[in-house]
Enzyme design. Structure first.
Site, PDB file in Angstrom:
ATOM      1  CG  HIS A  13      -7.175  -0.364   0.094  1.00 52.69           C
ATOM      2  ND1 HIS A  13      -6.180  -0.026  -0.814  1.00 52.69           N
ATOM      3  CD2 HIS A  13      -6.815   0.244   1.254  1.00 52.69           C
ATOM      4  CE1 HIS A  13      -5.287   0.745  -0.220  1.00 52.69           C
ATOM      5  NE2 HIS A  13      -5.646   0.926   1.040  1.00 52.69           N
ATOM      6  CG  HIS A  15      -5.020   0.943   6.051  1.00 53.58           C
ATOM      7  ND1 HIS A  15      -3.693   0.766   5.745  1.00 53.58           N
ATOM      8  CD2 HIS A  15      -5.575   1.556   4.980  1.00 53.58           C
ATOM      9  CE1 HIS A  15      -3.439   1.277   4.539  1.00 53.58           C
ATOM     10  NE2 HIS A  15      -4.580   1.748   4.049  1.00 53.58           N
ATOM     11  CE  LYS A  99      -1.081   0.048  -1.566  1.00 49.73           C
ATOM     12  NZ  LYS A  99      -1.939   0.519  -0.483  1.00 49.73           N
ATOM     13  CG  HIS A 136      -0.403   4.956  -2.290  1.00 51.89           C
ATOM     14  ND1 HIS A 136      -1.263   5.139  -1.237  1.00 51.89           N
ATOM     15  CD2 HIS A 136      -0.103   6.196  -2.761  1.00 51.89           C
ATOM     16  CE1 HIS A 136      -1.470   6.439  -1.066  1.00 51.89           C
ATOM     17  NE2 HIS A 136      -0.769   7.097  -1.980  1.00 51.89           N
ATOM     18  CG  HIS A 174      -6.379   4.475  -2.402  1.00 54.54           C
ATOM     19  ND1 HIS A 174      -5.401   4.962  -3.228  1.00 54.54           N
ATOM     20  CD2 HIS A 174      -5.738   3.913  -1.353  1.00 54.54           C
ATOM     21  CE1 HIS A 174      -4.219   4.713  -2.677  1.00 54.54           C
ATOM     22  NE2 HIS A 174      -4.402   4.076  -1.548  1.00 54.54           N
ATOM     23  CG  ASP A 247      -7.342   3.939   1.894  1.00 59.64           C
ATOM     24  OD1 ASP A 247      -6.596   3.236   2.596  1.00 59.64           O
ATOM     25  OD2 ASP A 247      -7.024   5.070   1.487  1.00 59.64           O
TER      26      ASP A 247
END
Ligand code: NCD
Ligand code: ZN
Length: 346
Positions: A13, A15, A99, A136, A174, A247
């Site tokens: 995971h 970004h 996602k 999420h 997460h 994350d």
């Protein structure tokens, strides 16, 4: 024990943002991990095959010379994601999941789903074509206390998705609560969870130690100590359902240190070392390799990596700040001393 050698890990995971920020952060991840699941919450989001293909090319172009890091792409589900788009994505060899962001739950989630029903055709197609659903998991109703949003999401949404799509592989991303640990552990093999290094290392007090600490603010927000302990127990256990997903979410210093600071912790700079720091708290590394490098590929039905990394027990200091276009980036635990260091990648 002062040395560890494990199969090279992946980050399930991550970004990476986009040019020019992408170029600033990607080398940190590519230095440590073989692969990463790339989050699609760009502006505009990565909604379909063409977006994912173009974003993947930008990531590959930004890689340091000779890096063989592989970005594993995901789509961003909206109320309008069609079954055809999912089928097309599933036929690619570089898109591995989609996602689900409840609209309003976190950074760049405005285009996320407004309820479960609009996304059911896409979930049906994902189940049929074998794409993994990354979630999420936070309720977005304003009346729900921010510290209860994960638990609430399990009860109001996650249980229904899992029941309605029993053959859909789901990663509860997460996770931050004992409730999430218990739920994932008690369900069948179609549901697993990623755990970040920061949620293993800090509880909610870290946001308020001596004043407000914006660099410890992320979503889902860190919870009470009892929850951190439950996460640590899950990560260090023999369960194959929990694996590393950082994350890591870069935001420029200005955007973090603001009257309305952005959510996101930048942990990619020293990700593996931070996980080692967390395992060190339990003095038990027996499942470190499984958590970092085996359980993730197993769930995603991908091969494990064929090289190893080494860590050495030696103290070193995380930089106070990192380069970032027009600003700077404050890494998680900036200026603090870590006990483990990656040694074969410098
Ligand atoms: C992430 C981001 O900045 O993109 N922020 C965060 O606090 N984790 C989004 C997300 O994963 O929720
Ligand atoms: Zn994220």
């Amino acid at each position: 024990m002062d040395k560890l050698s494990i199969i090279r890990p992946d980050d399930w995971h991550l970004h990476l943002r986009d040019t020019p920020y992408l170029e600033a952060v990607l080398p940190h991840t590519a230095r440590q991990f073989a692969r990463a699941i790339i989050m699609p919450n760009l502006q505009p989001p990565v909604r379909n095959y063409d977006d994912a293909s173009a974003y993947r090319q930008r990531i590959l172009s930004a890689l340091p010379d000779h890096s063989d890091f592989q970005p594993l792409m995901t789509l961003y589900l909206t109320d309008n994601t069609s079954a055809e788009e999912i089928e097309r994505a599933s036929q690619s060899d570089f898109i591995f999941g989609a996602k689900l962001y409840p609209a309003g739950a976190t950074t760049n989630s405005e285009a996320g789903v407004t309820g479960l029903k609009p996304v059911y055709p896409a979930l049906e197609a994902m189940q049929k074509h074998g794409l993994v659903l990354q979630i999420h998991g936070e309720a977005t109703e304003h009346e729900v206390d921010i510290f209860d949003r994960e638990k609430c999401f399990i009860d109001t949404s996650l249980k229904s998705i899992h029941e309605d799509f029993p053959n859909l592989r789901i990663v509860f991303e997460h996770i931050t609560t004992a409730d999430a640990v218990d739920y994932v552990a008690s369900e069948n093999d179609f549901i697993a969870a990623t755990i970040t290094a920061h949620h293993l290392l800090i509880n909610r007090n870290a946001m308020f130690t001596g004043g407000i600490r914006p660099h410890h603010y992320c979503l889902p927000v860190a919870k009470r100590e009892l929850h951190r302990q439950a996460l640590l127990k899950a990560a260090t256990s023999d369960s194959v359902k929990f694996f590393a997903g950082t994350d890591s979410a870069p935001h420029a210093r200005d955007a973090k240190e603001s009257a309305c600071g952005c959510a996101g912790i930048y942990s990619a700079y020293s990700a593996i070392e931070l996980y080692a720091e967390a395992f060190e708290l339990t003095d038990d590394f027996s499942h470190f390799e499984a958590f970092m490098s085996v359980n993730g590929p197993h769930f995603y039905q991908l091969p494990i990596n064929d090289d190893n990394i080494q860590l050495e027990k030696t103290s070193w200091k995380i930089p106070e700040s990192l380069d970032y276009p027009n600003d700077e980036l404050i890494p998680f635990k900036a200026g603090e001393i870590l006990k483990w260091k990656l040694i074969n990648n410098d």
